[in-house]
Each structure stands twice: as C-alpha cells, then as structure tokens.
Enzyme design. Sequence first.
Site, PDB file in Angstrom:
ATOM      1  N   LYS A 204      -8.242 -14.877  -0.552  1.00 64.21           N
ATOM      2  CA  LYS A 204      -9.064 -13.435  -2.021  1.00 64.21           C
ATOM      3  C   LYS A 204      -7.506 -13.009  -2.082  1.00 64.21           C
ATOM      4  O   LYS A 204      -8.552 -12.060  -3.049  1.00 64.21           O
ATOM      5  CB  LYS A 204      -9.272 -12.846  -0.197  1.00 64.21           C
ATOM      6  CG  LYS A 204      -9.325 -11.087  -0.598  1.00 64.21           C
ATOM      7  CD  LYS A 204     -10.666 -11.238  -0.884  1.00 64.21           C
ATOM      8  CE  LYS A 204     -10.538  -9.414  -1.480  1.00 64.21           C
ATOM      9  NZ  LYS A 204     -11.915  -9.356  -2.342  1.00 64.21           N
ATOM     10  N   CYS A 258      -9.577  -2.288  -4.226  1.00 66.32           N
ATOM     11  CA  CYS A 258      -9.192  -4.012  -4.573  1.00 66.32           C
ATOM     12  C   CYS A 258      -8.155  -4.764  -4.951  1.00 66.32           C
ATOM     13  O   CYS A 258      -6.692  -4.390  -4.902  1.00 66.32           O
ATOM     14  CB  CYS A 258     -10.287  -4.813  -4.241  1.00 66.32           C
ATOM     15  SG  CYS A 258     -11.874  -4.150  -4.198  1.00 66.32           S
TER      16      CYS A 258
END
Length: 419
Positions: A204, A258
């Site tokens: 991720k 993010c």
Amino acid sequence: MSRICVLGLGYIGLPTACLLATHGHQVLGVDLRADLVENVNESRTAFREPGLGDLIAQARSLEKLVADTEPEPSDIFVIAVPTPIDKDVQTADLGYLRQAVTSVSKYLREGNLVVLESTVPPGTCQRLVIPILEASSLQCDRDFYLAYCPERAIPGNTIHEMIHDNRVIGADSNESAVKARELYSSFVSGSLSTTNLCTAETIKLMENAYRDVNIALVNEFARIAEENRIDVWEAIEIANKHPRVRMLKPGPGVGGHCLAIDPWFLTESSGVGRIIPMAREINYFMAKHTLKLVISLVADIKNPIISVLGAAYKGDVDDVRESPTLRFIKLAENEGFKIRVFDPLVVKFEYELMSFEDTLRGSDCLVLMTDHSCFRQIEPRTVSSLLRNRNLVDTRNLLNHKEWREAGFRIKVIGNGLF
Ligand code: SAJ
C-alpha cells in the site's frame, strides 16, 4: 451472510460499510463521532463522493446498515480509522487505530475475523494490532483470524474502484487469508492477491510513494522546461507516445490524505529512504514555485490582491486535506499579499471562502490551484470587467490560454517556459 462491524465511518469506512450491507451482510457502522453516526442513521453523507448517497439510501432501505458509537459482538470486524501523520516527527500517529483495536478486543470471540484497512507503517499488525487483540486471551491465527487488506480506491471514484479494482489480502495464516477472501469476494469483482501481513502493509505504501515520486519527477521536468523555455505539457504528451513511458502531470504540489503522508510511513523506521523524502520535498516546493510565478506577474503592483481558484487538493472533490492551496496561501500572505479564495465544492476551509464575484472583484492576479472541471467554463472576457489587473497563473494547464491571452491576460503556466 455475516454480522460485520465496520469501525470508522469516514471516506473509506462508510462506502465499505454500505457495500457490505448491499451485498447481503448485516452491518453496524461504528464511529466515535456522534455526528457521523447520526448521518448514517439518517441516510446522509458528510462528504461528496459520486454514488455514495444512493448506496447509503439503498443499504438503509434494506435495513442492513445501522450505526452506533460502540461496537457489538460480530463475526467480522473491519477497521478503517484514520492514521494521520505526526508532523513534528514525520511518523504515523496510530492513536485512533490503537483505540479501535482495543474496542474490538472487548468484543472478540472465537472464530472472529478482524480486518485492518487503514494505512499503516510496515509491521504494525505484528507489533501493535496482534498484541492488543491477544490481550483478550485468544490467540491470533488459532482462535481468531487477522488480515490486512488496504483500501486503494481513489477519492472521486471510490465506489467504482472498491467494486472493480484488484485487492491485496495480507494474512499470516491460510485460514485468515481464506476468511478474508470470502469477505471481499462478496462485493469485489477484481482479483484478490494474497500475501503476508507485512508485505501487504508495505505494498500500500509503495503504491502511493511510487505515484508521489513520479509526480515529483514531472514537477522537476516542469521547472527545467521553464528554464529551457519549452512547454513541458507538450513534451510529456509526446513522450507518453513512447510504449514504455507514462508520465503524470505537474502541478502546484501533492495534497490529500494519502500521497502527502504515506511515503513517510515507509521511511520512518528505515535508514535507506533517499528518493522518497526527496520526492516529498520537490512536491512540497511546488507551492513556493507557484508563488514565484505570481510574484513575477505582480512585482510592480502595490498591495496586490490575489484570487485563488480552488481549495480542494485535486479536481472535482471537496476534500482540502493537505491541499497545496493552503501552503500557497500561507506563503503568499507572508509576502504581504491579500488573498481571496473561491471553491464551488468545498464547504469548510481554514480560510474564508467567498463567492466567485467577490473573489475576483478588484483582483490583480488569478491563481488556478485546483483542476475542478467547472473552472474550464470561466469566461475570460466576462471576468475581465471585475478585475483591477489581468494576470493569470494556471498551475494545472487547465484553461484555454489562447482565449485568455486574447482577452488581455498576462499568463504563467507551471512547466511552460514559452509564457
Ligand atoms: N497529482 C498531480 N499530478 C498527477 C496526479 C495527481 O499533481 O498527475 C496530485 C493531485 O492534484 C493531488 C495529489 O497528487 O494533489 C494526489 O492525488 P491522486 O489523484 O494522485 O491520489 P489520491 O491521493 O486522491 O489517491 C491516492 C491513490 N493512490 C494511487 O493512485 C497509487 C488511491 O488509489 C489510494 O487509494 C489513495 O491515494 C489512498 O487512500 O491511499
């Protein structure tokens, strides 16, 4: 059909809860914030995401989704709470995660599956999640099961991507992996790749660091292009015709919850981070570079008024987290400029948001920061009458510069040294 608790009713938890509820599961959405709980119970959403309003209405009308501030005994617990960054030390702040896992541990029973979706530094499941859950006297991968399945959907297309994109299932035992695969295959049509917990946590972060580094590269190209008096946008378009080249777009910096944060989770406990922090720095610098372009246009104007178009971190979303606009405004204020901000999508921002006309009235320079589609419709001739001086900085190469030039504007575009 399983009874599922989804902890965290934000950008990821809420759509996940809705998708599980509309695919046969009985879902309890849990959040510490009473307003988010109330929103769900009244079929409302607190943020803009295409399709989410309909999905929550559908889940509620099926009577498969309710929300509360406390979990309850369930078959599966999905944790999707925020993991922000502690900016003083550039490390993950795992406070919400610790709290959520602790509350799950109180309800954990034999045979349960716990799934973590929040973005975390590598090793977090082993170091933090398992010890808290095992305090219940149950043992991981024997009495209960654990998987790390990172959310990877992009804001603005979350629902579609949650259903259609490929997913990663991280688990340290075959039983945990099988249970997690079963859960996600109930609503995901993409492929499910299985690996261990730490690899899934790292994947991720690698994905977001990869994108951040690639944006930093084109931002560097943009500044080189300005020096060499060429147009980087044209150069990128042509370069992308190469079969093995796929460059991203330059801009005023990288925002959002993010890309601006996750790369630090990879390097926080590693001694080898070089490109990753450098990319962060290059992208961070773009707000300052934007200001330099503004200064080059308004240098001769006394007490200039700057009109900022776009507070959101990217186009067509209402999210301002880590937005380059905020950085730009702070830098511009330090320069002594008067700032006005317009964003048709954003509701709450650190600075006052004004109407389009009030933002532009008497202005000396427009700075387009966010690539909202609706900004393409701005008519240079119509807005000219509101302004004191006709200057434009387009950080996204969004507007039709020929039209703006014909309407008398002096223009600067990030990455275009021809202006
Ligand atoms: N940006 C550029 N140039 C580009 C693309 C983006 O300057 O060519 C900027 C945007 O304007 C924005 C920032 O980067 O400020 C991030 O936007 P984004 O659209 O690249 O990504 P996010 O942050 O909205 O979502 C990302 C996605 N990650 C990847 O594509 C690898 C998404 O799939 C993740 O689920 C999400 O992070 C997340 O939650 O981690």
